[in-house]
Motif scaffolding. Structure first.
Motif, short mmCIF file in Angstrom:
data_model
loop_
_atom_site.label_atom_id
_atom_site.label_comp_id
_atom_site.label_asym_id
_atom_site.label_seq_id
_atom_site.Cartn_x
_atom_site.Cartn_y
_atom_site.Cartn_z
N ASP A 185 0.81 -1.16 -0.01
CA ASP A 185 0.04 0.01 -0.04
C ASP A 185 0.87 1.16 0.15
N GLN A 186 0.27 2.51 0.07
CA GLN A 186 1.18 3.63 -0.11
C GLN A 186 0.62 4.44 1.30
N GLY A 187 0.05 3.96 1.93
CA GLY A 187 -0.28 4.45 3.44
C GLY A 187 0.94 4.90 4.34
N PRO A 188 0.69 5.00 5.36
CA PRO A 188 1.82 5.59 6.65
C PRO A 188 2.70 4.48 6.75
N GLY A 189 2.54 3.22 6.41
CA GLY A 189 3.49 2.11 6.85
C GLY A 189 3.33 1.91 8.35
N ILE A 190 4.07 0.66 8.62
CA ILE A 190 3.90 0.18 9.77
C ILE A 190 5.48 0.41 10.58
N ALA A 191 5.49 1.29 11.52
CA ALA A 191 6.87 1.59 12.03
C ALA A 191 7.49 0.20 12.77
N ILE A 192 8.74 -0.05 12.66
CA ILE A 192 9.51 -1.02 12.92
C ILE A 192 9.22 -1.37 14.37
N PRO A 193 9.19 -0.61 15.32
CA PRO A 193 8.82 -1.01 16.69
C PRO A 193 7.47 -1.57 17.03
N ASP A 194 6.60 -1.36 16.04
CA ASP A 194 5.19 -2.05 16.25
C ASP A 194 5.00 -3.34 15.19
N ASP A 220 8.69 -2.25 4.40
CA ASP A 220 8.31 -1.12 3.85
C ASP A 220 8.10 -1.55 2.42
N SER A 221 7.33 -1.12 1.78
CA SER A 221 6.79 -1.07 0.25
C SER A 221 7.72 -0.22 -0.43
N PRO A 222 8.15 -0.74 -1.48
CA PRO A 222 8.78 0.26 -2.40
C PRO A 222 8.10 1.26 -2.81
N SER A 223 6.57 1.25 -2.91
CA SER A 223 5.48 2.18 -3.28
C SER A 223 5.36 3.15 -2.05
N GLY A 224 5.93 3.11 -0.85
CA GLY A 224 6.11 4.13 0.11
C GLY A 224 5.30 3.95 1.30
N GLY A 225 4.39 2.57 1.49
CA GLY A 225 3.64 2.06 2.64
C GLY A 225 4.03 0.98 3.00
N ALA A 226 3.23 0.01 3.67
CA ALA A 226 3.58 -0.90 4.19
C ALA A 226 3.62 -2.36 2.98
N LEU A 227 4.36 -3.17 3.20
CA LEU A 227 4.26 -4.48 2.52
C LEU A 227 4.22 -5.50 3.34
N LEU A 228 3.00 -6.16 3.37
CA LEU A 228 2.71 -7.54 4.12
C LEU A 228 3.11 -8.68 3.16
N LYS A 229 3.64 -9.73 3.68
CA LYS A 229 3.97 -10.76 2.77
C LYS A 229 3.65 -12.26 3.61
N LEU A 230 2.84 -12.75 2.96
CA LEU A 230 2.20 -14.01 3.55
C LEU A 230 2.61 -15.10 2.50
N ILE A 231 3.53 -15.98 3.15
CA ILE A 231 4.22 -17.30 2.46
C ILE A 231 3.36 -18.50 3.03
N ILE A 232 2.96 -19.42 2.17
CA ILE A 232 2.18 -20.72 2.59
C ILE A 232 2.74 -21.76 1.36
N PRO A 233 3.33 -22.79 2.44
CA PRO A 233 3.78 -23.98 1.33
C PRO A 233 2.99 -24.45 0.63
N ARG A 234 3.45 -24.96 -0.58
CA ARG A 234 2.25 -25.57 -1.55
C ARG A 234 1.57 -26.72 -1.01
N THR A 235 2.26 -27.43 -0.20
CA THR A 235 1.49 -28.74 0.48
C THR A 235 1.35 -28.41 1.87
N ALA A 236 0.86 -27.41 2.20
CA ALA A 236 0.51 -26.97 3.71
C ALA A 236 -0.54 -27.89 4.25
N GLY A 237 -1.43 -28.28 3.34
CA GLY A 237 -2.47 -29.14 4.01
C GLY A 237 -2.35 -30.61 3.55
N ALA A 238 -1.31 -31.01 3.13
CA ALA A 238 -1.27 -32.58 2.55
C ALA A 238 -0.75 -33.42 3.51
#
Length: 160
Positions: free
Chosen positions: A90-99, A142-160
């Motif tokens: 996003d291009q919002g205020p981001g999330i401060a490192i301490p938070d 931090d997102s390159p677009s100026g706000g926050a970047l949240l990255k969710l990673i799920i293994p391909r066989t998470a439920g196998a």
């Protein structure tokens, strides 16, 4: 408390996103925010379909909530050989490192944008629980677009 194993259901996450994000598209329009959704690679996996869709919807809703009219929220879904990653910029205020750790605590909230109603502080806690349930991860940067970047990673066989 032990994490339960998700139901083993094989599906295409890109197809689910196409079908299930109408509310988020409407919210973006209402807020004057541009919502871009990109999909790359093989996006099939075995996981808890409902929990993953709920987590992605929470990520996008948060990004829209913290954005102002005229800004862009970009979600990129990448299918790699071992895992799927969902990045929400996003291009919002981001999330401060301490938070960045605290915001995953249930009922914890950052400051609320002027004129907006606070949520209950459960969205990121639910996302983190979903990531853990699937042996995955959620990270804030931090997102390159100026706000926050949240990255969710799920293994391909998470439920196998």
């Amino acid at each position: 408390e032990p994490t339960r194993e998700p139901p083993a259901e094989t599906f295409d996450l890109a197809e689910e996103i196409d079908v299930r994000l109408q509310a988020e598209r409407g919210l973006a329009r209402t807020h004057g925010v541009r919502l871009l959704i990109e999909k790359h690679g093989d996006t099939r996996l075995t996981a808890d379909r409902e929990a993953l869709v709920r987590a992605i919807r929470n990520l996008i809703n948060n990004a829209i909530k913290w954005s102002q009219a005229g800004q862009t929220v970009r979600m990129a879904l990448h299918g790699d050989p071992e895992a799927l990653s969902v990045e929400v910029h996003d291009q919002g205020p981001g999330i401060a490192i301490p938070d960045r750790e605290r915001v995953f605590t249930p009922f914890a909230q950052g400051s609320v944008p002027s004129g907006q109603r606070a949520g209950f502080g459960l969205g990121l806690a639910i996302i983190q629980a979903t990531a853990a349930q699937h042996h995955g991860s959620i990270a804030i940067d931090d997102s390159p677009s100026g706000g926050a970047l949240l990255k969710l990673i799920i293994p391909r066989t998470a439920g196998a």
